[in-house]
Design a protein around this motif. Sequence first.
Motif, mmCIF file in Angstrom:
data_model
loop_
_atom_site.group_PDB
_atom_site.id
_atom_site.type_symbol
_atom_site.label_atom_id
_atom_site.label_comp_id
_atom_site.label_asym_id
_atom_site.label_seq_id
_atom_site.Cartn_x
_atom_site.Cartn_y
_atom_site.Cartn_z
ATOM 1 N N THR A 96 14.926 -75.414 49.744
ATOM 2 C CA THR A 96 14.735 -75.862 51.123
ATOM 3 C C THR A 96 13.355 -76.483 51.346
ATOM 4 O O THR A 96 12.974 -76.719 52.489
ATOM 5 N N VAL A 97 12.635 -76.683 50.269
ATOM 6 C CA VAL A 97 11.285 -77.232 50.408
ATOM 7 C C VAL A 97 11.214 -78.581 49.685
ATOM 8 O O VAL A 97 11.749 -78.722 48.579
ATOM 9 N N GLU A 98 10.550 -79.493 50.333
ATOM 10 C CA GLU A 98 10.382 -80.828 49.763
ATOM 11 C C GLU A 98 9.369 -80.766 48.607
ATOM 12 O O GLU A 98 8.341 -80.094 48.726
ATOM 13 N N GLY A 99 9.639 -81.482 47.561
ATOM 14 C CA GLY A 99 8.681 -81.529 46.444
ATOM 15 C C GLY A 99 8.885 -80.384 45.467
ATOM 16 O O GLY A 99 9.837 -79.602 45.579
ATOM 17 N N LEU A 100 7.972 -80.307 44.497
ATOM 18 C CA LEU A 100 8.067 -79.275 43.461
ATOM 19 C C LEU A 100 6.821 -78.391 43.485
ATOM 20 O O LEU A 100 5.718 -78.884 43.728
ATOM 21 N N PRO A 101 6.998 -77.107 43.214
ATOM 22 C CA PRO A 101 5.816 -76.229 43.234
ATOM 23 C C PRO A 101 5.044 -76.247 41.922
ATOM 24 O O PRO A 101 4.086 -75.502 41.768
ATOM 25 N N PHE A 102 5.478 -77.070 40.954
ATOM 26 C CA PHE A 102 4.900 -76.987 39.604
ATOM 27 C C PHE A 102 3.714 -77.921 39.405
ATOM 28 O O PHE A 102 3.676 -79.011 39.981
ATOM 29 N N TYR A 103 2.847 -77.495 38.542
ATOM 30 C CA TYR A 103 1.697 -78.300 38.155
ATOM 31 C C TYR A 103 2.193 -79.498 37.356
ATOM 32 O O TYR A 103 2.964 -79.324 36.406
ATOM 33 N N MET A 104 1.803 -80.646 37.704
ATOM 34 C CA MET A 104 2.185 -81.912 37.076
ATOM 35 C C MET A 104 3.700 -82.169 37.133
ATOM 36 O O MET A 104 4.227 -82.958 36.355
ATOM 37 N N GLY A 105 4.374 -81.491 37.986
ATOM 38 C CA GLY A 105 5.792 -81.779 38.218
ATOM 39 C C GLY A 105 6.746 -81.158 37.227
ATOM 40 O O GLY A 105 7.475 -80.234 37.550
ATOM 41 N N GLY A 106 6.759 -81.622 35.993
ATOM 42 C CA GLY A 106 7.841 -81.214 35.094
ATOM 43 C C GLY A 106 7.413 -80.303 33.958
ATOM 44 O O GLY A 106 6.379 -79.647 34.017
ATOM 45 N N TRP A 107 8.242 -80.293 32.928
ATOM 46 C CA TRP A 107 7.961 -79.473 31.749
ATOM 47 C C TRP A 107 6.887 -80.142 30.902
ATOM 48 O O TRP A 107 6.899 -81.348 30.724
ATOM 49 N N LEU A 108 5.997 -79.352 30.411
ATOM 50 C CA LEU A 108 4.924 -79.863 29.554
ATOM 51 C C LEU A 108 4.881 -79.036 28.277
ATOM 52 O O LEU A 108 5.235 -77.860 28.293
ATOM 53 N N ASP B 143 3.930 -75.206 20.624
ATOM 54 C CA ASP B 143 5.047 -76.119 20.903
ATOM 55 C C ASP B 143 6.108 -75.499 21.807
ATOM 56 O O ASP B 143 7.305 -75.539 21.516
ATOM 57 N N LEU B 144 5.662 -74.896 22.877
ATOM 58 C CA LEU B 144 6.602 -74.323 23.839
ATOM 59 C C LEU B 144 6.725 -75.265 25.025
ATOM 60 O O LEU B 144 5.782 -75.983 25.365
ATOM 61 N N GLN B 145 7.874 -75.231 25.662
ATOM 62 C CA GLN B 145 8.050 -75.996 26.893
ATOM 63 C C GLN B 145 7.630 -75.109 28.054
ATOM 64 O O GLN B 145 8.247 -74.068 28.304
ATOM 65 N N LEU B 146 6.584 -75.523 28.733
ATOM 66 C CA LEU B 146 6.001 -74.664 29.777
ATOM 67 C C LEU B 146 5.961 -75.391 31.111
ATOM 68 O O LEU B 146 5.923 -76.624 31.180
ATOM 69 N N ARG B 147 5.936 -74.578 32.154
ATOM 70 C CA ARG B 147 5.763 -75.080 33.505
ATOM 71 C C ARG B 147 4.884 -74.081 34.230
ATOM 72 O O ARG B 147 5.129 -72.871 34.135
ATOM 73 N N TYR B 148 3.878 -74.583 34.924
ATOM 74 C CA TYR B 148 3.054 -73.660 35.696
ATOM 75 C C TYR B 148 3.442 -73.783 37.165
ATOM 76 O O TYR B 148 3.290 -74.852 37.767
ATOM 77 N N LYS C 107 3.829 -69.751 43.120
ATOM 78 C CA LYS C 107 3.929 -68.310 42.845
ATOM 79 C C LYS C 107 2.942 -67.840 41.788
ATOM 80 O O LYS C 107 2.911 -66.661 41.464
ATOM 81 N N ASP C 108 2.182 -68.789 41.241
ATOM 82 C CA ASP C 108 1.240 -68.494 40.168
ATOM 83 C C ASP C 108 1.947 -67.809 38.989
ATOM 84 O O ASP C 108 1.578 -66.721 38.547
ATOM 85 N N ASP C 109 2.986 -68.450 38.520
ATOM 86 C CA ASP C 109 3.756 -67.942 37.374
ATOM 87 C C ASP C 109 3.769 -68.977 36.263
ATOM 88 O O ASP C 109 3.797 -70.180 36.534
ATOM 89 N N LEU C 110 3.780 -68.490 35.041
ATOM 90 C CA LEU C 110 3.960 -69.379 33.896
ATOM 91 C C LEU C 110 5.410 -69.266 33.460
ATOM 92 O O LEU C 110 5.903 -68.160 33.191
ATOM 93 N N ILE C 111 6.059 -70.397 33.418
ATOM 94 C CA ILE C 111 7.493 -70.414 33.116
ATOM 95 C C ILE C 111 7.700 -71.075 31.765
ATOM 96 O O ILE C 111 7.029 -72.059 31.436
#
Lengths: 233, 545
Positions: A46-58, A72-77, A81-85
């Motif tokens: 329900t929120v516009e935009g993305l909560p992630f740093y730099m948008g996508g997977w890095l 070599d992990l696919q990460l998202r910050y 919520k201050d979580d590492l995904i």
Amino acid sequence: MKHALKYILTVVCMALTIAAGAQGKASKKTAIQHITGEPFVYYYATVEGLPFYMGGWLMGSVTMKSGETYDDLQLRYDCYKDDLIYQNSLTNSVIIIDKNSIEQFTITHLLDGRVETFKPIVNKNLKEQNGHYFAIILEDSLSVIKKYEAKEEEYSNVNMSQKKTGVFVHKESRYTWDGNELNAVPRFRRMLLRQYPEHKEELRKFFFHNHIRMKNDNDVRLLYQEINRLVRK
Amino acid sequence: MITRVLSILFFLTATIGVSAQSFIPEYPIVLRTDRSSYISGDNALFSLFLYDGLVTDSEPGSDIYVDLTDIRNHWITGTVAKVENGRASGMLEIPDNLVTAYYKLRAYTNYPNKDNYLCVSEIFVTNRFGNTSEAILRSHLLKVENETSSQIISIEKNEFRAKEKIDIAFDCPDSVSAMARIVGKKQWANELEPNFGKIEPFKQNEGFTALTPYDGILVAGTVTDSVSGAPIDNAIVLISLQDSIVRMMYDVTDSEGSFCVLLHNYYGEQEVFVSAFNRQMEPLRNTRITLRKQFKYTIATQSDLETVMPEIDSMELNKALIAKAFELQQFAPLGIENRPAALFDHFVVGEPRQSVLTDDFVELNDFREITREITPFIRLRKGNNGQPELRLVSDRGVVMVNPLLLVDGVPLTDLNQLIDKGSAVIKQVDTQNKPRYFGNISFGSGIVAVWTHKLDFWENCRVPGTYRFVVQGFQPPITESVPEPSKDRLPDLRQIIYWNPLVNTTEQKNVSTTLSDEAGEFVIEFFGIGRDGKIFKDFKQINVR
């Protein structure tokens, strides 16, 4: 003579290849790892935009407190919520890594290949009990760290067609960290000079010669390298 | 000209090709002991020299195994020593109940996926109460040729008084791996030449090799069907310790049913619990888990032995008796400093959603009452098969069946073992009512962790499918402690006068020690191996009056 040289070069290359091959046989890759966490649940419909740093997977790496490092992990910050995904492609799952198990993680920027290091920092002034992830700008006796945040700004008029109630607004702020105290990096030169009256003249000269801008990460790094040097003197 | 250049290049090519292959010298491992004969119950001190490159300190499983077998290769006891800079040292306790005989002391590497090498030395053990008049068996080993290769040892004189201080100077090139000792001449003269050999590599799960290299205990084994004996592929093997926090690791078996993990930074003896699960984390009940033996149990042999009459030194017997009677310990273990965080401690459970201490409530008779009265997320119901079934309720009210149940950190697959335990036994119940991920495995129904007051649940609990093994880690290093002159006039009858298994020839050019109360002929020995394999050995005889 030209043919002979070509022949010589070929022979040397072959010899080096044999030698390298004989040494490289020992290492093997594996998928066994011990990252712990819980499933990530999609929460921002329900929120516009993305909560992630730099948008996508890095792409990045994670170093656990126990010492293991996984590359070599696919990460998202998740700055909201201050979580590492982390995406585990082997199990096809998206996992929030336990913050208290992480020593540090790095993220490689797609455009310039720059590697940014994040560490969880625990401080009484932070609301998160397990600390907050900060990007490390300078690591020294007085470190400079950067906090990325995403906040939800609610729309005054909810767009019912898109069912969006607000928008993620990203913000970043820099702090100094001496292992105990977390203080905001002054936004203006004069405020900083006031903090270091005993090195005022040296810093004034440093500002002048290096054209330091307080909004630039590299400039702030240079500035605090100089401050650390002056304080140690 | 071109022909000459080509021939030189061909020679160079051949040289590179040869040097890229691993070179193993004639004596890849050299085992030296403090003495050649012992009394049962003594400690055999050893110093090990490993060929440069044979053992890499940073590689997992780079410990060296030292064990004792009888003359026909029946395994008796063993220990694990830590390798550092191609050297290792330690001691092996010789059991008190050994009969008078020759025994084999073996040192070998035990690398996964590599050729392993061993060195076998023979020692003589006397039992104080045994019959020593019969002839005993020994291998056809030659006595060590004690010859001097270079002048290394310098001493001021050759005649000493008992308890006198002795200063020894070593004139040896830097970076030579060496050992030094002062030993009775008889002991020194009776040493036998060791044998060297190669051991075939053992195969193990590839998953292990990419772990960050650390010291620890290697736990490797296989999971097979208990009836057919067929290896079980793709089984998840959980390895855990009984402790107050969850210490758990896992591996997935390969097509041969084998698994392998390293208990990082664990040393000494450890009891581990091993259980196997399928991909859905359901326990595999009809399985047999066998652990690969850390030590190599060889096949007993009858051949190649000779008969000799025992030579028993009564002085050695007396020294052992005095050491035993007065509890004299000539060697002290050194603590392992700065032990880093063990990689075995993982946040498997995470932060529990709820943690209940049973002491905060009235006494509850069994686990059923505990789940009913004080743990709202846990339900104990009867399953379809009539057996009790554990269920967890998530925050959103979703019921998850059969969460991973840990008791004192070890997975419990048979709930019946816990049901009769009340708050008198159970101290704490932690609930994680969300799915948890641990590497490439997941506990989709959450985790329930139960802790007992005494952390001894597994002392008397036997659950089919949960295996317990005792594994051996490397021993802490030891240091010599020369006894202080005692006021109560205890005789100083050290079994070895001086023992330094790891001489640093770069820094240690001089040593000084004091002689014991014993009179007689002694030998100061220096033995070292250079990086090029060159042997540096020297000895000096001294008389003590």
